[in-house]
Design a protein around this motif. Structure first.
Motif, PDB file in Angstrom:
ATOM      1  N   GLN A  61       4.083  -7.993   0.080  1.00  0.00           N
ATOM      2  CA  GLN A  61       5.216  -8.117  -0.832  1.00  0.00           C
ATOM      3  C   GLN A  61       6.530  -7.994  -0.065  1.00  0.00           C
ATOM      4  O   GLN A  61       6.619  -7.221   0.886  1.00  0.00           O
ATOM      5  CB  GLN A  61       5.174  -6.978  -1.873  1.00  0.00           C
ATOM      6  N   PRO A  62       7.552  -8.724  -0.493  1.00  0.00           N
ATOM      7  CA  PRO A  62       8.854  -8.584   0.179  1.00  0.00           C
ATOM      8  C   PRO A  62       9.574  -7.312  -0.256  1.00  0.00           C
ATOM      9  O   PRO A  62       9.337  -6.781  -1.370  1.00  0.00           O
ATOM     10  CB  PRO A  62       9.618  -9.828  -0.290  1.00  0.00           C
ATOM     11  N   VAL A  63      10.434  -6.841   0.622  1.00  0.00           N
ATOM     12  CA  VAL A  63      11.270  -5.692   0.280  1.00  0.00           C
ATOM     13  C   VAL A  63      12.068  -6.006  -0.982  1.00  0.00           C
ATOM     14  O   VAL A  63      12.584  -7.110  -1.151  1.00  0.00           O
ATOM     15  CB  VAL A  63      12.231  -5.375   1.452  1.00  0.00           C
ATOM     16  N   VAL A  89       4.643  -4.328   3.152  1.00  0.00           N
ATOM     17  CA  VAL A  89       5.963  -4.722   2.657  1.00  0.00           C
ATOM     18  C   VAL A  89       6.706  -5.375   3.809  1.00  0.00           C
ATOM     19  O   VAL A  89       6.836  -4.788   4.893  1.00  0.00           O
ATOM     20  CB  VAL A  89       6.735  -3.509   2.117  1.00  0.00           C
ATOM     21  N   VAL A  90       7.175  -6.589   3.594  1.00  0.00           N
ATOM     22  CA  VAL A  90       7.819  -7.341   4.684  1.00  0.00           C
ATOM     23  C   VAL A  90       9.292  -7.656   4.374  1.00  0.00           C
ATOM     24  O   VAL A  90       9.690  -7.602   3.210  1.00  0.00           O
ATOM     25  CB  VAL A  90       7.052  -8.652   4.954  1.00  0.00           C
ATOM     26  N   SER A 133       4.735   0.600   2.732  1.00  0.00           N
ATOM     27  CA  SER A 133       3.526  -0.016   3.298  1.00  0.00           C
ATOM     28  C   SER A 133       2.474   1.040   3.561  1.00  0.00           C
ATOM     29  O   SER A 133       2.788   2.158   3.983  1.00  0.00           O
ATOM     30  CB  SER A 133       3.870  -0.722   4.617  1.00  0.00           C
ATOM     31  N   SER A 164      10.897  -6.175  -4.013  1.00  0.00           N
ATOM     32  CA  SER A 164      10.080  -6.727  -5.106  1.00  0.00           C
ATOM     33  C   SER A 164       9.371  -5.587  -5.841  1.00  0.00           C
ATOM     34  O   SER A 164       9.209  -4.493  -5.307  1.00  0.00           O
ATOM     35  CB  SER A 164       9.046  -7.711  -4.560  1.00  0.00           C
TER      36      SER A 164
END
Lengths: 113, 116
Positions: free
Chosen positions: A13-15, A112-113, A86, A17
């Motif tokens: 998931q993106p930062v 988390v990316v 993460s 979100s």
């Protein structure tokens, strides 16, 4: 004996979100339920536990929240994920019977990316 | 407050050697449970043993044995004649007596590597 279902197994998931991880239990009623997080290469940290519907206790201040809308359902949520969220998330409940410990779900690996 | 300490972060031994994983705990409860779990590379937690605080009898299960000593607040785990399949992270854990919460507190884990 109890069975714990967790999904999804992996999540990227993106930062910023939102997050929703679900845990459901079979084979028991009104169990205590627990959420743990394991950061990479680290031990297991207790995040939340619940002794019944609507009852949530938080062990550490953080960006996450938990809810227990049904007897056998435990949900871990976040409105906005951080990189530090993460980790490997595990749901658990006590086994019934004198001999055994706690049953854990198979976990969700969150990146988390 | 309850606490579990696994001072050994990583251990590496050659196959067939014996290895002992240390666990020291702190609790103010008079009744409590101690556990060992194994976490293989796949990530799931595998229950190995539970010990009641009133039962200090040591236990042996195949190549595994556990030494519980209340006097030193220790619950050590020994693997005899280690095998490559024993490679995993091992967690010692402590739970308060059955109560409304019965939380489990884990140690930081010991990563055990068995070299062929």
């Amino acid at each position: 004996s109890q069975t714990i279902h967790q999904w999804p197994a992996t999540l990227v998931q993106p930062v910023g979100s939102p997050l929703s991880l679900e845990c459901t239990v079979e084979g028991t009623s009104n169990p205590n339920l627990y959420w743990y997080r394991q950061a990479a290469g680290r031990g297991l940290q207790l995040l939340f536990y619940s002794v019944g519907i609507g009852q949530i206790s938080s062990e550490v201040p953080q960006n996450l929240s938990a809810s227990r809308p049904q007897d056998r359902q435990f949900i871990l949520s976040s409105k906005k994920l951080l990189l530090s969220d993460s980790g490997f998330y595990l749901c658990a409940c006590p086994n019934e019977g004198p001999r055994y410990g706690y049953t854990f779900g198979s976990g969700t690996r969150l990146t988390v990316v | 407050a309850q606490k579990v300490t696994q001072a050994q972060t990583e251990i590496s031994v050659v196959e067939k050697e014996d290895v002992t994983l240390d666990c020291v705990y702190e609790t103010r409860d008079t009744t409590y449970y101690l556990f060992w779990y194994k976490q293989p590379p796949s990530g799931e937690l595998v229950f190995l043993i539970r010990r009641n605080s009133f039962d200090e009898q040591n236990e042996i299960s195949g190549r595994y044995s556990w030494n519980f000593q209340k006097s030193t607040s220790s619950f050590n785990f020994t693997i005899t004649a280690s095998q490559v399949v024993d490679s995993a992270v091992y967690f010692c854990a402590l739970s308060e007596a059955p109560s409304s919460a019965s939380k489990i507190i884990f140690g930081s884990g010991t990563r055990l590597s068995i070299r062929p």
